[in-house]
Design a protein around this motif. Structure first.
Motif, PDB file in Angstrom:
ATOM      1  N   LYS A  18      29.443  43.647  37.569  1.00 13.90           N
ATOM      2  CA  LYS A  18      30.600  43.262  38.392  1.00 13.90           C
ATOM      3  C   LYS A  18      30.170  42.763  39.761  1.00 13.90           C
ATOM      4  CE  LYS A  18      34.515  45.144  38.345  1.00 13.90           C
ATOM      5  NZ  LYS A  18      35.646  46.045  38.521  1.00 13.90           N
ATOM      6  N   GLN A  19      29.100  43.336  40.288  1.00 17.41           N
ATOM      7  CA  GLN A  19      28.594  42.893  41.578  1.00 17.41           C
ATOM      8  C   GLN A  19      28.013  41.484  41.477  1.00 17.41           C
ATOM      9  OE1 GLN A  19      25.632  45.624  43.035  1.00 17.41           O
ATOM     10  NE2 GLN A  19      26.663  45.825  44.986  1.00 17.41           N
ATOM     11  N   TRP A  21      28.670  39.168  39.093  1.00 14.21           N
ATOM     12  CA  TRP A  21      29.714  38.213  38.718  1.00 14.21           C
ATOM     13  C   TRP A  21      31.052  38.799  39.138  1.00 14.21           C
ATOM     14  CZ3 TRP A  21      25.884  39.329  34.855  1.00 14.21           C
ATOM     15  CH2 TRP A  21      24.913  38.326  34.729  1.00 14.21           C
ATOM     16  N   GLY A  22      31.413  38.601  40.387  1.00 18.69           N
ATOM     17  CA  GLY A  22      32.580  39.221  40.999  1.00 18.69           C
ATOM     18  C   GLY A  22      33.915  38.882  40.379  1.00 18.69           C
ATOM     19  N   GLU A  23      34.001  37.797  39.630  1.00 21.21           N
ATOM     20  CA  GLU A  23      35.273  37.423  39.020  1.00 21.21           C
ATOM     21  C   GLU A  23      35.566  38.212  37.744  1.00 21.21           C
ATOM     22  OE1 GLU A  23      36.008  33.229  38.599  1.00 21.21           O
ATOM     23  OE2 GLU A  23      35.031  32.804  40.497  1.00 21.21           O
ATOM     24  N   LEU A  24      34.589  38.984  37.268  1.00 22.94           N
ATOM     25  CA  LEU A  24      34.815  39.757  36.049  1.00 22.94           C
ATOM     26  C   LEU A  24      35.706  40.959  36.339  1.00 22.94           C
ATOM     27  CD1 LEU A  24      31.300  39.799  34.340  1.00 22.94           C
ATOM     28  CD2 LEU A  24      33.137  38.137  34.118  1.00 22.94           C
ATOM     29  N   THR A  25      36.645  41.178  35.460  1.00 23.97           N
ATOM     30  CA  THR A  25      37.538  42.324  35.595  1.00 23.97           C
ATOM     31  C   THR A  25      36.939  43.527  34.874  1.00 23.97           C
ATOM     32  OG1 THR A  25      38.722  41.820  33.547  1.00 23.97           O
ATOM     33  CG2 THR A  25      39.542  40.754  35.573  1.00 23.97           C
ATOM     34  N   ASP A  28      36.981  42.766  31.272  1.00 23.76           N
ATOM     35  CA  ASP A  28      35.873  41.906  30.852  1.00 23.76           C
ATOM     36  C   ASP A  28      34.615  42.738  30.621  1.00 23.76           C
ATOM     37  OD1 ASP A  28      37.406  39.542  31.127  1.00 23.76           O
ATOM     38  OD2 ASP A  28      36.780  39.298  33.227  1.00 23.76           O
ATOM     39  N   LEU A  43      31.142  34.577  30.763  1.00 27.77           N
ATOM     40  CA  LEU A  43      30.697  33.757  31.894  1.00 27.77           C
ATOM     41  C   LEU A  43      31.057  32.291  31.672  1.00 27.77           C
ATOM     42  CD1 LEU A  43      27.192  35.264  32.729  1.00 27.77           C
ATOM     43  CD2 LEU A  43      29.382  35.715  33.832  1.00 27.77           C
ATOM     44  N   GLU A  45      33.660  31.190  30.073  1.00 31.61           N
ATOM     45  CA  GLU A  45      35.105  31.084  30.309  1.00 31.61           C
ATOM     46  C   GLU A  45      35.453  31.191  31.788  1.00 31.61           C
ATOM     47  OE1 GLU A  45      37.313  33.938  28.025  1.00 31.61           O
ATOM     48  OE2 GLU A  45      36.189  33.463  26.204  1.00 31.61           O
ATOM     49  N   LYS A  46      34.944  32.226  32.458  1.00 29.05           N
ATOM     50  CA  LYS A  46      35.349  32.522  33.836  1.00 29.05           C
ATOM     51  C   LYS A  46      34.747  31.567  34.860  1.00 29.05           C
ATOM     52  CE  LYS A  46      37.601  36.539  33.367  1.00 29.05           C
ATOM     53  NZ  LYS A  46      38.737  37.067  34.071  1.00 29.05           N
ATOM     54  N   TYR A  47      33.514  31.136  34.613  1.00 29.14           N
ATOM     55  CA  TYR A  47      32.796  30.353  35.602  1.00 29.14           C
ATOM     56  C   TYR A  47      32.561  28.910  35.176  1.00 29.14           C
ATOM     57  CZ  TYR A  47      31.830  34.631  38.182  1.00 29.14           C
ATOM     58  OH  TYR A  47      31.952  35.798  38.909  1.00 29.14           O
TER      59      TYR A  47
END
Length: 69
Positions: A18-19, A21-25, A28, A43, A45-47
């Motif tokens: 999470k640190q 890739w901060g956009e991960l919930t 996720d 990754l 999908e989100k990035y």
């Protein structure tokens, strides 16, 4: 890329995921559950990463954290 982190190690590194890739919930991270391919897919999908970029990032992360843990 066929690397997975064992359940015990996953518990220790999921905060780092999470640190990194901060956009991960939390959902996720729960879906990944130590599976490298799942993380790469999320990754993508989100990035908006290509498959190759996502797999490279995950490989580098796994290598770093498998050595640390």
């Amino acid at each position: 890329m066929n690397k997975d982190i064992a359940a015990g190690k996953w518990e220790q590194v999921k905060g780092s995921v999470k640190q990194t890739w901060g956009e991960l919930t939390d959902d996720d991270v729960a879906q990944v559950n130590g599976n490298a391919q799942k993380l790469a897919g999320i990754l993508q999908e989100k990035y908006g990463r290509t498959k190759e970029e996502a797999e490279k990032q995950v490989d580098e992360f796994w290598t770093r954290h498998n050595n640390d843990v």
